[in-house]
Design a protein around this motif. Structure first.
Motif, PDB file in Angstrom:
ATOM      1  N   VAL A  77      55.180  43.581  43.419  1.00  0.00           N
ATOM      2  CA  VAL A  77      55.979  43.745  42.208  1.00  0.00           C
ATOM      3  C   VAL A  77      55.801  42.582  41.248  1.00  0.00           C
ATOM      4  CG1 VAL A  77      58.096  42.665  43.111  1.00  0.00           C
ATOM      5  CG2 VAL A  77      58.271  44.476  41.382  1.00  0.00           C
ATOM      6  N   ASN A  78      55.362  41.448  41.764  1.00  0.00           N
ATOM      7  CA  ASN A  78      55.202  40.261  40.916  1.00  0.00           C
ATOM      8  C   ASN A  78      53.744  39.881  40.658  1.00  0.00           C
ATOM      9  OD1 ASN A  78      57.732  39.166  39.970  1.00  0.00           O
ATOM     10  ND2 ASN A  78      58.272  38.886  42.129  1.00  0.00           N
ATOM     11  N   TYR A  79      52.801  40.722  41.043  1.00  0.00           N
ATOM     12  CA  TYR A  79      51.401  40.375  40.806  1.00  0.00           C
ATOM     13  C   TYR A  79      51.120  40.089  39.325  1.00  0.00           C
ATOM     14  CZ  TYR A  79      49.030  40.945  45.324  1.00  0.00           C
ATOM     15  OH  TYR A  79      48.559  40.757  46.618  1.00  0.00           O
ATOM     16  N   LEU A  80      51.681  40.888  38.432  1.00  0.00           N
ATOM     17  CA  LEU A  80      51.481  40.656  36.998  1.00  0.00           C
ATOM     18  C   LEU A  80      52.035  39.294  36.590  1.00  0.00           C
ATOM     19  CD1 LEU A  80      52.422  44.172  35.569  1.00  0.00           C
ATOM     20  CD2 LEU A  80      50.184  43.105  35.432  1.00  0.00           C
ATOM     21  N   ASN A  81      53.210  38.966  37.099  1.00  0.00           N
ATOM     22  CA  ASN A  81      53.827  37.671  36.777  1.00  0.00           C
ATOM     23  C   ASN A  81      53.022  36.510  37.348  1.00  0.00           C
ATOM     24  OD1 ASN A  81      56.083  38.782  35.390  1.00  0.00           O
ATOM     25  ND2 ASN A  81      57.048  39.251  37.351  1.00  0.00           N
ATOM     26  N   TYR A  82      52.515  36.675  38.558  1.00  0.00           N
ATOM     27  CA  TYR A  82      51.690  35.622  39.150  1.00  0.00           C
ATOM     28  C   TYR A  82      50.417  35.425  38.327  1.00  0.00           C
ATOM     29  CZ  TYR A  82      54.643  36.347  43.293  1.00  0.00           C
ATOM     30  OH  TYR A  82      55.700  36.465  44.152  1.00  0.00           O
ATOM     31  N   HIS A  83      49.827  36.528  37.903  1.00  0.00           N
ATOM     32  CA  HIS A  83      48.578  36.444  37.151  1.00  0.00           C
ATOM     33  C   HIS A  83      48.764  35.653  35.855  1.00  0.00           C
ATOM     34  CE1 HIS A  83      44.615  37.565  35.773  1.00  0.00           C
ATOM     35  NE2 HIS A  83      45.106  38.095  34.672  1.00  0.00           N
TER      36      HIS A  83
ATOM     37  N   ILE B   6      42.081  35.231  43.292  1.00  0.00           N
ATOM     38  CA  ILE B   6      41.810  36.413  44.097  1.00  0.00           C
ATOM     39  C   ILE B   6      43.128  37.081  44.470  1.00  0.00           C
ATOM     40  CG2 ILE B   6      40.859  37.292  46.263  1.00  0.00           C
ATOM     41  CD1 ILE B   6      38.801  35.121  46.195  1.00  0.00           C
ATOM     42  N   TYR B   7      43.189  38.387  44.259  1.00  0.00           N
ATOM     43  CA  TYR B   7      44.381  39.168  44.580  1.00  0.00           C
ATOM     44  C   TYR B   7      44.043  40.135  45.708  1.00  0.00           C
ATOM     45  CZ  TYR B   7      45.818  37.257  40.118  1.00  0.00           C
ATOM     46  OH  TYR B   7      46.122  36.395  39.093  1.00  0.00           O
ATOM     47  N   ASP B   8      44.844  40.096  46.773  1.00  0.00           N
ATOM     48  CA  ASP B   8      44.581  40.914  47.951  1.00  0.00           C
ATOM     49  C   ASP B   8      45.332  42.245  47.870  1.00  0.00           C
ATOM     50  OD1 ASP B   8      43.335  41.437  50.338  1.00  0.00           O
ATOM     51  OD2 ASP B   8      44.739  40.312  51.568  1.00  0.00           O
ATOM     52  N   ASN B   9      44.849  43.212  48.642  1.00  0.00           N
ATOM     53  CA  ASN B   9      45.485  44.536  48.793  1.00  0.00           C
ATOM     54  C   ASN B   9      45.442  45.397  47.535  1.00  0.00           C
ATOM     55  OD1 ASN B   9      47.834  42.542  50.428  1.00  0.00           O
ATOM     56  ND2 ASN B   9      46.491  43.904  51.563  1.00  0.00           N
ATOM     57  N   THR B  10      44.475  45.185  46.665  1.00  0.00           N
ATOM     58  CA  THR B  10      44.495  45.878  45.379  1.00  0.00           C
ATOM     59  C   THR B  10      43.981  47.318  45.446  1.00  0.00           C
ATOM     60  OG1 THR B  10      42.405  44.778  44.857  1.00  0.00           O
ATOM     61  CG2 THR B  10      44.412  43.813  43.935  1.00  0.00           C
ATOM     62  N   LEU B  11      43.507  47.756  46.618  1.00  0.00           N
ATOM     63  CA  LEU B  11      43.164  49.171  46.783  1.00  0.00           C
ATOM     64  C   LEU B  11      44.192  49.903  47.647  1.00  0.00           C
ATOM     65  CD1 LEU B  11      39.272  48.962  47.124  1.00  0.00           C
ATOM     66  CD2 LEU B  11      40.636  49.551  45.126  1.00  0.00           C
ATOM     67  N   TRP B  12      45.130  49.163  48.181  1.00  0.00           N
ATOM     68  CA  TRP B  12      46.345  49.698  48.846  1.00  0.00           C
ATOM     69  C   TRP B  12      46.014  50.873  49.772  1.00  0.00           C
ATOM     70  CZ3 TRP B  12      50.146  46.790  49.650  1.00  0.00           C
ATOM     71  CH2 TRP B  12      51.445  47.254  49.870  1.00  0.00           C
TER      72      TRP B  12
ATOM     73  N   ARG C 225      51.478  51.526  45.404  1.00  0.00           N
ATOM     74  CA  ARG C 225      50.374  52.196  44.710  1.00  0.00           C
ATOM     75  C   ARG C 225      50.583  52.163  43.205  1.00  0.00           C
ATOM     76  NH1 ARG C 225      50.248  57.139  42.332  1.00  0.00           N
ATOM     77  NH2 ARG C 225      48.202  58.201  42.146  1.00  0.00           N
ATOM     78  N   ASN C 226      51.769  52.507  42.759  1.00  0.00           N
ATOM     79  CA  ASN C 226      52.035  52.551  41.320  1.00  0.00           C
ATOM     80  C   ASN C 226      51.966  51.164  40.689  1.00  0.00           C
ATOM     81  OD1 ASN C 226      52.371  55.325  41.425  1.00  0.00           O
ATOM     82  ND2 ASN C 226      54.587  55.210  41.730  1.00  0.00           N
ATOM     83  N   LEU C 227      52.471  50.174  41.398  1.00  0.00           N
ATOM     84  CA  LEU C 227      52.398  48.797  40.894  1.00  0.00           C
ATOM     85  C   LEU C 227      50.946  48.338  40.778  1.00  0.00           C
ATOM     86  CD1 LEU C 227      55.303  47.248  42.985  1.00  0.00           C
ATOM     87  CD2 LEU C 227      55.280  47.471  40.498  1.00  0.00           C
ATOM     88  N   LEU C 228      50.143  48.678  41.778  1.00  0.00           N
ATOM     89  CA  LEU C 228      48.755  48.220  41.778  1.00  0.00           C
ATOM     90  C   LEU C 228      47.892  49.007  40.793  1.00  0.00           C
ATOM     91  CD1 LEU C 228      48.542  47.474  45.547  1.00  0.00           C
ATOM     92  CD2 LEU C 228      48.209  45.820  43.715  1.00  0.00           C
TER      93      LEU C 228
ATOM     94  N   ASN D 190      45.798  46.805  38.366  1.00  0.00           N
ATOM     95  CA  ASN D 190      44.342  46.964  38.292  1.00  0.00           C
ATOM     96  C   ASN D 190      43.885  47.293  36.876  1.00  0.00           C
ATOM     97  OD1 ASN D 190      44.160  46.477  41.049  1.00  0.00           O
ATOM     98  ND2 ASN D 190      44.099  48.639  41.599  1.00  0.00           N
ATOM     99  N   LYS D 191      44.663  48.118  36.199  1.00  0.00           N
ATOM    100  CA  LYS D 191      44.325  48.472  34.815  1.00  0.00           C
ATOM    101  C   LYS D 191      44.402  47.243  33.916  1.00  0.00           C
ATOM    102  CE  LYS D 191      45.588  51.707  31.118  1.00  0.00           C
ATOM    103  NZ  LYS D 191      46.509  52.803  30.710  1.00  0.00           N
ATOM    104  N   LEU D 192      45.421  46.417  34.125  1.00  0.00           N
ATOM    105  CA  LEU D 192      45.567  45.203  33.327  1.00  0.00           C
ATOM    106  C   LEU D 192      44.380  44.270  33.537  1.00  0.00           C
ATOM    107  CD1 LEU D 192      48.562  43.019  32.537  1.00  0.00           C
ATOM    108  CD2 LEU D 192      46.695  41.966  33.805  1.00  0.00           C
TER     109      LEU D 192
END
Length: 238
Positions: free
Chosen positions: A159-165, A179-185, A204-207, A211-213
């Motif tokens: 849920v916070n991957y965007l914020n971390y990025h 590097i971001y892990d689990n991006t193909l879920w 899935r929806n978060l990723l 991924n699009k971003l």
């Protein structure tokens, strides 16, 4: 032997065509070249009820090469668990290298810490027990930290991957890697939503959004690697 069985039983986290092919890669290329401290940490972690949360050893092998290629010295890790990827990084970076390791769960980290200590690399690790956003914001308060990190690895709450990025794009230097892990879920990002199990839908929806971003972020050059559960490698361009 037990950890090999668990690697095979956890095959659904991998994305290859068969369990046998995945095991072939582990047995042929990964395990024979895995440093003894990492083997020991995998064995220790196998007794944890959430052992599957650890970094896949084949993904770790790729990380080690990337760390060497960019001569990483100062790194960030968001999401530590028992410390497989943390120990791998500590073994790979120079003697005077440093890792800021952030996790809310000190207990899991302490499970693997004796192995890190035995390997003689505990001096490279600065473990921070904290919510990652708070810790990253604290780092950014010091102007010297901005653009100073060579490498970042994120395996934490999706849920916070965007914020971390966004924060890592300020902390990682130009030319550095995030590097971001689990991006193909577990492959669910390519499935129709109706075919996705309930426990995977939110991730899935978060990723999908994340991924699009990344694919449209002009600040990074990316490679979406189908290794482990999917790893997106981002090289900061500016």
């Amino acid at each position: 032997m037990e950890e090999k069985k668990k690697a095979a039983s956890n095959y659904d986290k991998a994305l290859l065509q068969s369990k046998e092919l995945y095991q072939y890669i582990l047995d042929t290329s990964v395990y024979p070249n895995e440093p003894e401290p990492l083997k020991e940490l995998r064995e220790v972690s196998a007794s944890h009820p959430r052992y599957w949360m650890g970094t896949a050893p084949d993904a770790g092998q790729l990380m080690a090469i990337l760390l060497k290629l960019i001569n990483a010295k100062k790194t960030i890790e968001i999401g530590v668990f028992t410390g497989y990827s943390l120990l791998l990084t500590a073994l790979t970076i120079p003697e005077d290298g440093k890792i800021i390791a952030i996790d809310v769960d000190r207990e899991a980290y302490e499970m693997g810490f004796p192995v890190i200590e035995k390997a003689g690399v505990e001096n490279k690790v600065d473990f921070i027990k904290s919510e990652a956003l708070r810790a990253l914001d604290d780092l950014m308060e010091n102007p010297d930290n901005k653009g100073s990190f060579d490498f970042a690895f994120v395996d934490a709450d999706k849920v916070n991957y965007l914020n971390y990025h966004e924060r890592l794009m300020k902390l990682v230097k130009v030319g550095g890697l995030a590097i971001y892990d689990n991006t193909l879920w577990r492959g669910t990002v390519a499935m129709p939503e109706s075919a996705v199990g309930e426990k995977y839908k939110e991730g899935r929806n978060l990723l999908l959004e994340f991924n699009k971003l990344l694919a449209n972020d002009p600040r990074v050059q990316i490679c979406h690697a189908s290794i482990g559960d999917g790893m997106t490698i981002c090289r900061r361009l500016h």
